[in-house]
Design a protein around this motif. Structure first.
Motif, PDB file in Angstrom:
ATOM      1  N   HIS A   1       3.102 -93.244 -42.976  1.00  0.00           N
ATOM      2  CA  HIS A   1       2.714 -91.879 -43.309  1.00  0.00           C
ATOM      3  C   HIS A   1       1.614 -91.805 -44.354  1.00  0.00           C
ATOM      4  CE1 HIS A   1       6.108 -90.608 -40.947  1.00  0.00           C
ATOM      5  NE2 HIS A   1       6.938 -91.289 -41.693  1.00  0.00           N
ATOM      6  N   SER A   2       0.718 -92.782 -44.377  1.00  0.00           N
ATOM      7  CA  SER A   2      -0.324 -92.740 -45.406  1.00  0.00           C
ATOM      8  C   SER A   2      -1.617 -93.312 -44.847  1.00  0.00           C
ATOM      9  CB  SER A   2       0.105 -93.563 -46.625  1.00  0.00           C
ATOM     10  OG  SER A   2       0.148 -94.931 -46.265  1.00  0.00           O
ATOM     11  N   ASP A   3      -2.702 -93.012 -45.556  1.00  0.00           N
ATOM     12  CA  ASP A   3      -3.966 -93.676 -45.264  1.00  0.00           C
ATOM     13  C   ASP A   3      -3.969 -95.070 -45.881  1.00  0.00           C
ATOM     14  OD1 ASP A   3      -4.838 -91.249 -44.158  1.00  0.00           O
ATOM     15  OD2 ASP A   3      -5.582 -90.556 -46.103  1.00  0.00           O
ATOM     16  N   ILE A   4      -3.445 -95.127 -47.095  1.00  0.00           N
ATOM     17  CA  ILE A   4      -3.493 -96.383 -47.848  1.00  0.00           C
ATOM     18  C   ILE A   4      -2.156 -96.613 -48.545  1.00  0.00           C
ATOM     19  CG2 ILE A   4      -4.571 -97.572 -49.800  1.00  0.00           C
ATOM     20  CD1 ILE A   4      -7.191 -96.385 -49.099  1.00  0.00           C
ATOM     21  N   VAL A   5      -1.634 -97.826 -48.418  1.00  0.00           N
ATOM     22  CA  VAL A   5      -0.439 -98.249 -49.147  1.00  0.00           C
ATOM     23  C   VAL A   5      -0.878 -99.173 -50.268  1.00  0.00           C
ATOM     24  CG1 VAL A   5       1.729 -99.512 -49.016  1.00  0.00           C
ATOM     25  CG2 VAL A   5       0.950 -98.181 -47.048  1.00  0.00           C
ATOM     26  N   VAL A   6      -0.571 -98.801 -51.499  1.00  0.00           N
ATOM     27  CA  VAL A   6      -0.884 -99.671 -52.633  1.00  0.00           C
ATOM     28  C   VAL A   6       0.400-100.367 -53.046  1.00  0.00           C
ATOM     29  CG1 VAL A   6      -1.645 -99.759 -55.033  1.00  0.00           C
ATOM     30  CG2 VAL A   6      -2.734 -98.161 -53.428  1.00  0.00           C
ATOM     31  N   THR A   7       0.412-101.681 -52.998  1.00  0.00           N
ATOM     32  CA  THR A   7       1.625-102.401 -53.388  1.00  0.00           C
ATOM     33  C   THR A   7       1.235-103.649 -54.154  1.00  0.00           C
ATOM     34  OG1 THR A   7       3.753-103.247 -52.609  1.00  0.00           O
ATOM     35  CG2 THR A   7       1.822-103.734 -51.239  1.00  0.00           C
ATOM     36  N   GLU A   8       2.233-104.327 -54.739  1.00  0.00           N
ATOM     37  CA  GLU A   8       1.913-105.482 -55.582  1.00  0.00           C
ATOM     38  C   GLU A   8       2.939-106.574 -55.412  1.00  0.00           C
ATOM     39  OE1 GLU A   8       2.034-103.784 -59.613  1.00  0.00           O
ATOM     40  OE2 GLU A   8       4.119-104.386 -59.753  1.00  0.00           O
ATOM     41  N   GLY A   9       2.563-107.769 -55.822  1.00  0.00           N
ATOM     42  CA  GLY A   9       3.499-108.886 -55.908  1.00  0.00           C
ATOM     43  C   GLY A   9       3.675-109.240 -57.368  1.00  0.00           C
ATOM     44  N   GLY A  10       4.795-109.844 -57.717  1.00  0.00           N
ATOM     45  CA  GLY A  10       5.058-110.172 -59.116  1.00  0.00           C
ATOM     46  C   GLY A  10       4.180-111.304 -59.625  1.00  0.00           C
ATOM     47  N   PHE A  11       4.032-111.405 -60.925  1.00  0.00           N
ATOM     48  CA  PHE A  11       3.246-112.454 -61.579  1.00  0.00           C
ATOM     49  C   PHE A  11       1.824-112.520 -60.999  1.00  0.00           C
ATOM     50  CE2 PHE A  11       7.567-114.618 -62.371  1.00  0.00           C
ATOM     51  CZ  PHE A  11       7.709-113.992 -63.578  1.00  0.00           C
ATOM     52  N   GLY A  12       1.240-113.725 -60.928  1.00  0.00           N
ATOM     53  CA  GLY A  12      -0.146-113.851 -60.478  1.00  0.00           C
ATOM     54  C   GLY A  12      -0.265-114.015 -58.968  1.00  0.00           C
ATOM     55  N   PHE A  13      -1.527-114.121 -58.520  1.00  0.00           N
ATOM     56  CA  PHE A  13      -1.788-114.238 -57.087  1.00  0.00           C
ATOM     57  C   PHE A  13      -1.199-115.537 -56.530  1.00  0.00           C
ATOM     58  CE2 PHE A  13      -5.013-114.903 -53.521  1.00  0.00           C
ATOM     59  CZ  PHE A  13      -4.374-114.006 -52.672  1.00  0.00           C
ATOM     60  N   ASP A  14      -1.072-116.571 -57.376  1.00  0.00           N
ATOM     61  CA  ASP A  14      -0.523-117.844 -56.908  1.00  0.00           C
ATOM     62  C   ASP A  14       0.969-117.745 -56.617  1.00  0.00           C
ATOM     63  OD1 ASP A  14      -0.169-117.390 -59.653  1.00  0.00           O
ATOM     64  OD2 ASP A  14       0.176-119.519 -60.043  1.00  0.00           O
ATOM     65  N   LEU A  15       1.669-116.805 -57.231  1.00  0.00           N
ATOM     66  CA  LEU A  15       3.111-116.681 -56.992  1.00  0.00           C
ATOM     67  C   LEU A  15       3.426-115.469 -56.124  1.00  0.00           C
ATOM     68  CD1 LEU A  15       4.852-117.789 -60.323  1.00  0.00           C
ATOM     69  CD2 LEU A  15       5.076-118.832 -58.083  1.00  0.00           C
ATOM     70  N   GLY A  16       3.495-114.272 -56.762  1.00  0.00           N
ATOM     71  CA  GLY A  16       3.857-113.078 -56.000  1.00  0.00           C
ATOM     72  C   GLY A  16       2.871-112.768 -54.882  1.00  0.00           C
ATOM     73  N   GLY A  17       1.581-113.082 -55.120  1.00  0.00           N
ATOM     74  CA  GLY A  17       0.572-112.805 -54.095  1.00  0.00           C
ATOM     75  C   GLY A  17       0.776-113.693 -52.878  1.00  0.00           C
ATOM     76  N   GLU A  18       0.891-114.990 -53.111  1.00  0.00           N
ATOM     77  CA  GLU A  18       1.094-115.945 -52.006  1.00  0.00           C
ATOM     78  C   GLU A  18       2.356-115.588 -51.234  1.00  0.00           C
ATOM     79  OE1 GLU A  18       3.028-118.936 -49.964  1.00  0.00           O
ATOM     80  OE2 GLU A  18       3.610-118.840 -52.070  1.00  0.00           O
ATOM     81  N   LYS A  19       3.418-115.240 -51.963  1.00  0.00           N
ATOM     82  CA  LYS A  19       4.685-114.938 -51.288  1.00  0.00           C
ATOM     83  C   LYS A  19       4.618-113.619 -50.533  1.00  0.00           C
ATOM     84  CE  LYS A  19       7.116-117.422 -54.886  1.00  0.00           C
ATOM     85  NZ  LYS A  19       8.183-117.343 -55.911  1.00  0.00           N
ATOM     86  N   PHE A  20       3.844-112.675 -51.098  1.00  0.00           N
ATOM     87  CA  PHE A  20       3.645-111.423 -50.369  1.00  0.00           C
ATOM     88  C   PHE A  20       3.065-111.731 -48.991  1.00  0.00           C
ATOM     89  CE2 PHE A  20       1.011-107.882 -48.985  1.00  0.00           C
ATOM     90  CZ  PHE A  20       1.869-106.812 -49.125  1.00  0.00           C
TER      91      PHE A  20
END
Lengths: 563, 563
Positions: A291-310
């Motif tokens: 129901h949106s144009d854009i979903v803004v979401t995040e992963g925990g800690f840095g890109f190497d941890l939460g980002g990679e796991k996302f």
């Protein structure tokens, strides 16, 4: 208490839902300004492009990067640009709220509303997860006490129960306990541990489950321990998974709140980003994307941890892939990665900054591997110099990466308009050819190969080393059929290596894997590269000392900091 | 799942509130069919007579008396008679729901709605109380760990911490634990215990607090342990009471639900009736009394425990006094008090019944002491014989006590019309001269004299015996200024004596007081007469094994029994 919270008059939560295209019949109000969304809303027809924007960061430093503040500010900015935005964030845990870090609802003018409620009990999800976790613990010990068979596995061996207990509190005294003391009627004495609820496998399960049937199946797969005969005993064997599902009925429904400017925010689930995958719930992201144009979401800690796991865990499970990566950094944090001590990170230091940009560059390279367009968001502090900001901007321009100065903390959505425009442009530019998922590893790779690929691609390591114990774990997990699961790296968040003291952009290192753990319910294998803290302690002067209920019903002292 | 719940279409909770004269602005909706009432509603002008009716019972037996079912049925019946009724009940605890007893929301057609929610997390009060309790625990251990001074009392002595931890779960393995094991960073090793949340002093405080200022003061008075210098250390000294108050902001607001026939029910707080006072909250009773003709409320266990404490502790604190006492009994339970074994209590047995009536008579005498008109409610079972019902009725007629057959379980409010008419008549008959409070003891009595008076007046004992330890406790508590507090008896619920195996109407016995404990925050001195279980265990086949979430969102297996 932020000024904006006081000045702002919140929307009715039903109106917030309606902004997201969620009809009122699916909105279960939970106290003032909070609601749960019935899962039936997910069957409602999709009416938005649902472009996913992942907000991540450089490796965290004690200086703070303001990832959540930037996410909130970005969502506010996008809304001011007329975009339909769904902000999907994690739920804060009580532990950090009373410990060091303070609340997890953003900061300054870029916050969630009602921040007090969200930082305390919110809609009760963490409590429900604690209860479900501990029901399983009590039923496992009860089975030992009575020596009853667990499913067809026979009696559980009290010496080999691996399922601990959970509490949503920073309480170091519960890290290692002996329980079952007293008399014959008081259970079987054995050693146990309490983890903070965010580290519970039940939390990871709630975050990844796609519905009630999947939830119950995942809970049933949780491995509790080993039978006297040597077979793995699961929550289903103990007979707990159906009751745990009942306890989690409402916890699985995404929570809706709003930003301090009135835009919708789905704040749901909050697994740790070391021992678990560190992302808000799959269901909230799916709901937001519908129901949106854009979903803004995040992963925990840095890109190497939460980002990679996302990317490798959550996106793979959800069948989604981001259009844009926002990498959050601050000048202070960059300089700390460049070797500046925390107390002097606020002062100009061109050399430290250059080395910090080196650190940032590694994350940009990783983003390129994943095929993600990047916008770097510099969370601007009042004493940041124009010279240093320009230095970062120039360095990024050479790599053809857009940098945006974000002042969401000081100015709310207005301070994030430039970032929002850059993100919207980058996201919409992919409409004709959305990037295809490209994972760091394939599920068919052997477990050690999965870890090796993450270490090389994401951390920049040369190779990995598995300890003797980890090799044994691997054989055991493979025998249990865990070979095809994704890997969840449990690594320090402070460094790209497994050593929290190594900053900047390290090269030529090995990642040492000490232990592998099967989280069969969450559906991943945790690779531990060091001592992971799963039950934090309170500091000498806990934040709790400053928390107070005010006569007008607001609560002082919950928001002294930001993730 | 009861049939009535399925057939009945609940009122909007705002309409339920309006039936109680509570304007919508004070109603904070919490999920479907549940709300919290803002304490500001207590400042709204009173518009009802608010006659309090106390529902109590003979001493409980394993056969079950159906006190809650009778209370719900009575409220339904009064509503059918056109009375404005506020039903005030305790909140169920998760422990019994998953253990032996099942849910605490009545039974058959005399239930609360939504029963599933009320029996599980409800509006989160028990979880908030658990969190507040454990925050204090963590802060106390944290103070020991860092050796910091507690207020002006100096450092806390880890060997003399008396404040345990709490969990809302039946978990025998947590009764006796050793915590703080591991390394130097993992706290100070010491023995500790977990109590179930209903046994937490925080629960008793929430149930007795008259507002936020009183709540914070009471929490601050909780004694956590003793300093190295020998001074009592309180929650205020540890610096925890303000944050605990913040955690309890919403928990202090009474919860509103409805009966299966749509009438208002304030279900709020649920302290144990042995170690604590066993009554729903003072605030809910006050709120109900402001806007009703009749308030129906109950105390836990029998009239000797929850009933006595309702009068001597809650009524004294609240400045209220009941107009009528409803004493609930069943033929089966009466016969068990007369010596019939549980398996044959359903068969006719005139002699056992006569001895059971003797037991009931003791409670009637106690009611006379307190100056309370009594209606005896026989909770009728399908196989009860007319002969035995008449035998009870005749025996009561001789004492000029009205008996009413209540069939709320089978027929809802319709089955409780006779009871409702009797209660309304008795209550309204006192309008011109409401009974004055008459307590079992005065606050100015010495502690042992208070206990002696309760034992003589309420239990029918000859005298009490204080152990050597209890005498020492008494001196210590008096030195701390606890002499003027009411006494909270911790006694077996199964007998009028302190021996659970002594049934019927015992005479010529002593009550042995083993220990006195100061609950300075709750504001009473607990007199322990035996081993009180403050953390139940799960049975060999826990009720949890039968709990399951159904595809339509209802939960099976929560209501197999009734208190």
């Amino acid at each position: 208490m932020s000024t904006s919270t006081r000045l702002f008059s919140p929307q009715r939560i039903q109106d917030v839902a309606s902004e997201l295209g969620i009809p009122e019949e699916y909105v279960e109000v939970y106290g003032r300004g909070k609601a749960k969304i019935d899962l039936a809303a997910l069957a409602h027809p999709q009416d938005g492009a649902g472009r996913v924007v992942l907000v991540s960061a450089i490796n965290p430093t004690p200086a703070g990067e303001g990832k959540t503040t930037t996410s909130v500010g970005l969502a506010m900015g996008l809304r001011r640009l007329g975009k339909r935005v769904a902000l999907c964030l994690r739920e804060p845990s009580l532990g950090p709220v009373f410990g060091v870090k303070g609340g997890g609802t953003g900061g300054g003018r870029a916050t969630l509303v009602p921040a007090d409620d969200i930082n305390l009990h919110f809609t009760g999800d963490l409590h429900a997860i604690t209860a479900a976790h501990n029901l399983l613990s009590a039923m496992a010990d009860n089975a030992c006490h009575f020596g009853v068979p667990c499913g067809d596995k026979g009696p559980l061996d009290p010496r080999r129960i691996t399922w601990g207990r959970a509490l949503d509190m920073n309480d170091r005294a519960l890290r290692h306990v002996v329980l079952g003391l007293g008399h014959k009627t008081d259970g079987v004495p054995r050693q146990d541990r309490f983890d903070i609820t965010a580290a519970s496998e039940v939390m990871a399960i709630v975050a990844l489950a796609s519905g009630y049937a999947d939830l119950e199946e995942r809970l049933g797969r949780i491995v509790v321990g080993t039978s006297l005969g040597g077979a793995p005993v699961t929550a289903a064997d103990v007979g707990a998974s159906a009751a745990m599902t009942a306890l989690l009925r409402d916890a699985l429904k995404p929570n809706l709140v709003q930003t301090a400017e009135g835009g919708p925010a789905l704040v749901h689930a909050g697994p740790f980003a070391n021992i678990a995958h560190g992302c808000s719930s799959l269901l909230a992201t799916r709901l937001g994307a519908r129901h949106s144009d854009i979903v803004v979401t995040e992963g925990g800690f840095g890109f190497d941890l939460g980002g990679e796991k996302f990317l490798d865990i959550k996106c793979r499970a959800a069948g989604i892939w981001p259009r844009v990566l926002v990498l959050v950094a601050t000048l202070r944090a960059l300089k700390m990665h460049g070797g500046a001590p925390v107390k002097r990170a606020g002062e100009p230091d061109a050399q430290a900054l250059a080395r910090g940009i080196d650190h940032l560059t590694k994350h940009l390279e990783t983003a390129t591997f994943f095929g993600l367009p990047v916008v770097v968001a510099i969370n601007v502090f009042p004493n940041d110099t124009a010279e240093e900001l320009t230095a970062v901007e120039s360095a990024l321009q050479q790599r053809n990466v857009r940098m945006s100065r974000c002042e969401g903390f000081a100015r709310g959505g207005e301070g994030a308009l430039d970032l929002a425009a850059a993100v919207a442009e980058a996201a919409e530019a992919t409409d004709k050819a959305p990037p295809n998922p490209r994972f760091a590893y394939e599920l068919s790779d052997p477990l050690d190969e999965k870890i090796r690929k993450i270490a090389r691609v994401v951390y920049g390591a040369d190779d990995i080393t598995l300890s003797h114990g980890a090799e044994k774990d691997r054989a055991r997990i493979e025998a249990l059929g865990g070979e095809k699961l994704p890997v969840c790296m449990a690594k320090t968040q402070l460094s790209l290596t497994d050593d929290p003291h190594v900053h900047g952009r390290p090269r030529g290192f090995h990642v040492n894997v000490r232990e592998l753990r099967l989280s069969a319910g969450a559906g991943f294998v945790v690779a531990l590269t060091g001592d992971m803290m799963t039950m934090p302690g309170l500091p000498k002067e806990p934040a709790a000392l400053r928390v107070k209920l005010l006569p007008d019903g607001r609560i002082r002292g919950l928001m002294q900091n930001d993730d």
